[in-house]
Structure formats: structure tokens, C-alpha cells
Write a protein that holds these residues in place. Sequence first.
Motif, mmCIF file in Angstrom:
data_model
loop_
_atom_site.group_PDB
_atom_site.id
_atom_site.type_symbol
_atom_site.label_atom_id
_atom_site.label_comp_id
_atom_site.label_asym_id
_atom_site.label_seq_id
_atom_site.Cartn_x
_atom_site.Cartn_y
_atom_site.Cartn_z
ATOM 1 N N ARG A 139 59.314 2.434 3.005
ATOM 2 C CA ARG A 139 57.866 2.645 2.941
ATOM 3 C C ARG A 139 57.515 4.053 3.420
ATOM 4 N N LEU A 140 56.641 4.724 2.682
ATOM 5 C CA LEU A 140 56.243 6.061 3.082
ATOM 6 C C LEU A 140 55.398 6.037 4.356
ATOM 7 N N ARG A 141 54.662 4.953 4.585
ATOM 8 C CA ARG A 141 53.889 4.895 5.828
ATOM 9 C C ARG A 141 54.819 4.806 7.037
ATOM 10 N N LEU A 142 55.986 4.165 6.859
ATOM 11 C CA LEU A 142 56.973 4.147 7.938
ATOM 12 C C LEU A 142 57.492 5.555 8.202
ATOM 13 N N LEU A 143 57.677 6.339 7.153
ATOM 14 C CA LEU A 143 58.117 7.727 7.308
ATOM 15 C C LEU A 143 57.123 8.515 8.148
ATOM 16 N N ILE A 144 55.826 8.359 7.875
ATOM 17 C CA ILE A 144 54.802 9.102 8.608
ATOM 18 C C ILE A 144 54.798 8.707 10.077
ATOM 19 N N VAL A 145 54.824 7.409 10.338
ATOM 20 C CA VAL A 145 54.799 6.927 11.729
ATOM 21 C C VAL A 145 56.053 7.390 12.479
ATOM 22 N N ALA A 146 57.206 7.278 11.840
ATOM 23 C CA ALA A 146 58.457 7.674 12.496
ATOM 24 C C ALA A 146 58.473 9.169 12.803
ATOM 25 N N ALA A 147 57.962 9.997 11.887
ATOM 26 C CA ALA A 147 57.930 11.446 12.121
ATOM 27 C C ALA A 147 57.009 11.793 13.294
ATOM 28 N N MET A 148 55.869 11.112 13.375
ATOM 29 C CA MET A 148 54.954 11.369 14.493
ATOM 30 C C MET A 148 55.579 10.932 15.820
ATOM 31 N N ALA A 149 56.225 9.773 15.828
ATOM 32 C CA ALA A 149 56.872 9.294 17.054
ATOM 33 C C ALA A 149 58.015 10.227 17.466
ATOM 34 N N PHE A 150 58.761 10.716 16.484
ATOM 35 C CA PHE A 150 59.863 11.634 16.757
ATOM 36 C C PHE A 150 59.352 12.906 17.430
ATOM 37 N N GLY A 161 58.802 22.518 18.749
ATOM 38 C CA GLY A 161 59.357 21.809 17.601
ATOM 39 C C GLY A 161 58.738 20.430 17.430
ATOM 40 N N GLY A 162 58.541 19.706 18.538
ATOM 41 C CA GLY A 162 57.916 18.394 18.471
ATOM 42 C C GLY A 162 56.479 18.470 18.001
ATOM 43 N N ALA A 163 55.748 19.485 18.449
ATOM 44 C CA ALA A 163 54.347 19.639 18.043
ATOM 45 C C ALA A 163 54.235 19.880 16.540
ATOM 46 N N VAL A 164 55.153 20.666 15.972
ATOM 47 C CA VAL A 164 55.143 20.898 14.525
ATOM 48 C C VAL A 164 55.355 19.593 13.771
ATOM 49 N N ALA A 165 56.284 18.748 14.259
ATOM 50 C CA ALA A 165 56.554 17.470 13.593
ATOM 51 C C ALA A 165 55.336 16.555 13.619
ATOM 52 N N VAL A 166 54.671 16.463 14.761
ATOM 53 C CA VAL A 166 53.487 15.608 14.878
ATOM 54 C C VAL A 166 52.382 16.088 13.947
ATOM 55 N N LEU A 167 52.103 17.391 13.963
ATOM 56 C CA LEU A 167 51.028 17.940 13.135
ATOM 57 C C LEU A 167 51.324 17.766 11.647
ATOM 58 N N ALA A 168 52.570 18.042 11.240
ATOM 59 C CA ALA A 168 52.933 17.916 9.825
ATOM 60 C C ALA A 168 52.810 16.469 9.362
ATOM 61 N N ALA A 169 53.267 15.514 10.192
ATOM 62 C CA ALA A 169 53.186 14.102 9.814
ATOM 63 C C ALA A 169 51.737 13.651 9.679
ATOM 64 N N ALA A 170 50.879 14.085 10.590
ATOM 65 C CA ALA A 170 49.475 13.685 10.541
ATOM 66 C C ALA A 170 48.788 14.221 9.287
ATOM 67 N N VAL A 171 49.003 15.495 8.987
ATOM 68 C CA VAL A 171 48.357 16.114 7.824
ATOM 69 C C VAL A 171 48.860 15.485 6.529
ATOM 70 N N ILE A 172 50.186 15.322 6.401
ATOM 71 C CA ILE A 172 50.734 14.785 5.159
ATOM 72 C C ILE A 172 50.400 13.303 5.008
ATOM 73 N N GLY A 173 50.294 12.574 6.106
ATOM 74 C CA GLY A 173 49.846 11.195 6.032
ATOM 75 C C GLY A 173 48.449 11.089 5.448
ATOM 76 N N LEU A 174 47.561 11.980 5.868
ATOM 77 C CA LEU A 174 46.196 11.991 5.323
ATOM 78 C C LEU A 174 46.192 12.402 3.846
ATOM 79 N N VAL A 175 47.059 13.348 3.489
ATOM 80 C CA VAL A 175 47.151 13.766 2.088
ATOM 81 C C VAL A 175 47.615 12.606 1.216
ATOM 82 N N LEU A 176 48.661 11.887 1.654
ATOM 83 C CA LEU A 176 49.162 10.749 0.883
ATOM 84 C C LEU A 176 48.113 9.650 0.765
ATOM 85 N N ALA A 177 47.353 9.443 1.840
ATOM 86 C CA ALA A 177 46.289 8.440 1.784
ATOM 87 C C ALA A 177 45.230 8.837 0.766
ATOM 88 N N ARG A 178 44.895 10.107 0.730
ATOM 89 C CA ARG A 178 43.883 10.583 -0.227
ATOM 90 C C ARG A 178 44.398 10.476 -1.659
#
Length: 454
Positions: free
Chosen positions: A309-320, A405-422
Motif C-alpha cells: 500500500r502506498l499509504r503504508l509507504l508514506i507513514v513508514a517514511a515519516m516514522a523513519f 537527514g531525518g527532517a528531509v525524510a519527514v518533509l518529503a513524505a508529508a508533501v508527497i502524501g498530500l500530492v498522492l491524495a490530491r
Amino acid sequence: MSSGPGAASAPATDPHDSPPTSDPLPRKSSMFSSLKVRNYRLFFMGQVVSNIGTWMQRIAQDWLVLSLTGSSAAVGITTALQFLPMLLFGLYGGVLVDRLRKRPALLVTQTSMALTAIALAVLTLTGHVQVWHVYVAAFAVGLATVVDNPARQSFVSELVGPGQLQNAVSLNSANFQSARMVGPAVAGILITGVGTGYAFLFNGLSFIAPLTGLLLMRARELHVVERTPRGKGQLREGVRYVTGRPELIWPIVLVGFVGTFAFNFPVYLSAFADDVFHAGAGAYSMFNTLMAVGSVAGALLAARRGTARLRLLIVAAMAFGALEILAAATPTLWMFALLMVPLGLFGMTVNVTTNTSIQMSTDPAMRGRVMALYMMVFLGGSPVGAPIVGWITDTYGARVGLAAGGAVAVLAAAVIGLVLARVGDLRLSVGWHRGHPSVRFVPREHREELAPAA
């Protein structure tokens, strides 16, 4: 690949037919079901041995460069050189993989990597090794992986067919990460006991196992698809294929950010072991081993899931990314070491979920080029990211480098999650689902599925 002559495999989904982030319900399967396939079993067993050697060489290589130069930036340069060929030539490697038979191609690439490791072993054991030798060896391995990585990724489908692809990809990851538990530990013993040269030698000899497995496979049992004939514009065709499918392009963009800035563990962990905790090679090996424990757990959990699931990818990237920020602030060695386990788990979840979702959404005739693009972005980002995070680590300290490095992962996951939702015409839903509080994205036309929160 196909499940037999003329059978289609994992056709690409059309983003206009269904939202890319609303996946079907997962189907659970046996955790080790793909090992029932003889050819895959030979492949898997060969990789067990070779992967241990690969991890031994990674640890020895990083530590040798750090010992020769005393610089985290030099470790970053070594990592960059190893992945630079993927960045420069990765797409061309994918075109070649779609044209070539996978097994002969792998015999050539695996042999070349074995010879490179043996040459580095001889230089190190004779006392003639210099840092530029390591740079050249890293670049040579990188050249081989331009073809080897997409060939191995797409060859898995030829070994097991589409029905077992999810399970086989997950077991491959578990295999690689299980070796990560053994390889660093053995490498640490060899480095402190007899020197780094023997780790390089073991890696060179370990390639005998996968080469033997490839030679023993039964060609008639492979799920082979027709190779792509030579033609003009095949590279551009592959790029257009990916960019026209949100379920492919956005996960690749996400792992590009994560791989470039958050997965540079050779730089981060060596700096924490040497500069922050002053604990030496033993601590560096321990960090890698504990991260591998979590990675194996993540891979085995993925083997139990039927879909990615792509939503699992987004959540896992943010947690990472959040865990990296937390690890950067830990005051003691043991707290930092314990966080390596969940870091490994969520990092592997990102890796396996992306790999599987991309393979299952790609037409077999395009799989080499698509996987090459994925590997180019995921691994090829290191030439850009490794020197940057190495400079940040040297200039501002290991804690700042890891947190960034962690901050980049969180920000990228949040933005791309919103893009996929849109893109998928989804909305954020807060309410109750099956008796539990729920916060998730759901299709806009399914508002009635969740009752309002009480």
C-alpha cells in the motif's frame, strides 16, 4: 514477468481507473512460500553467502577509508563514487537489461565484482593500499551494479512468476538484512583481529555461491518474457512510461529524497561510533547489526502482506525520518544503539513497499527500465547526498547531520502524501472505523463509510 508462455504479469494500473493510493485489501500468504520454487531457492541460497561478504566489505571499506584519512567526508566520497555510475548510466543499464537475458548478464556482473574485491584484498594485505585504490574499487563496483541491480530485481519475477513476486521481493530483503546481522559482526572481528584485507578476500570468494546457483538453474522453469528488441527511443519511452503514472513516479521521488539524505548510514554511523561515542569499529559494527535486526523484522512482516500500500509507504517514511531525529538527540551510546532496531524496521518497510508496488504496477516489457530508474534514484542519489551530509557532519557534528537527514525524510513524505491524495481525489477523514478512532485518507465519494466522531 509472465507466469508462463503468453501469460500476462502484473499489468500497469491506469491512474484514471482507480486512485493510486487506494489499494485492494491485502492477501496474506505463507511467509516462505516462494522458497518452494527450485530456481528461486538456488538464487536465495547463493545470495545468503554473497550478501554476508557484501556487508563485510561495506564495513571494512568505510572503516579503511576513515582510518586512512580521518575524515567523514572521505567516507562520503567513497559512497558517492560507488553509486555515481548508477546516477550517470542507470537508465542505459535498464535499457540493456530489457534487451538481455538476465541469467548470463548476472554471471558477468557477479564475476566482475568478485575480481574487484579480490584485487582490493591483495592491495590491503600486502600493505600497498591507498585511499585512491578504494575510490577506484568503489567506482568499479558501481559500474557493475548499473546492470546487476536492475537485472537482479527483474530476474526475481522470472524465477517465481507474478503470484509469488511480493513474497520473493520481501524474502530477498530479509536475506540481505539477515546478512547485515552477520557480516558487520564478522567484519568487526576481522578488522580488530587480523585487518580489513581479509574482509575483502571473503567477499571476493563469496561470489562463488551465487555464480554456482545461477549455473545450476533449470532454464525451462524460468517465467521468461520476450526480450525488448533493439530500437531507437527506448530510454525516452521508459521515462515517459514512469512519468505518466502517479503510482510509479511519486514513490520514486519519495525514495529519491529518503535515499539521498536519510539513508547515508556509512557516514552517520561511522561518525557516531568514532566522534560522538569514541567507541571504535566494534560500536560501528554493532549499530549496523542492530539496524539489520529491525530490517529483517520489517522484511518478514512485508512477506506476510499480500499487497504493498502506498499509504503504508508514506507513514513508514515519516516514522523513519522522525526516528532519525530522535536518535540524533540521544545522549548515550546504548539509547542510540537501541533506536537502530526500529530505524531498520521502518527503513526496510520503505524499501520493500516501494520495490514491490513499482514491480507489480509495471508492464513486464518495461520492468528493466523502470527498476533501473528506481535504483538510479534510490542508490544514485548517494553521490549527491553523501558528500553533502559528510560535509554537514564534519562541520556541524554527527547529531546535526543525522537530524537534517531525518527532517528531509519527514518533509518529503508529508508533501508527497498530500500530492498522492490530491491525485487520487482523496480526503482526510477523522472519525470512527470498526469501533476504533481513525485518521486516514478515503475517496471523496465514500464519505458515508466513516461515522462522525462521537
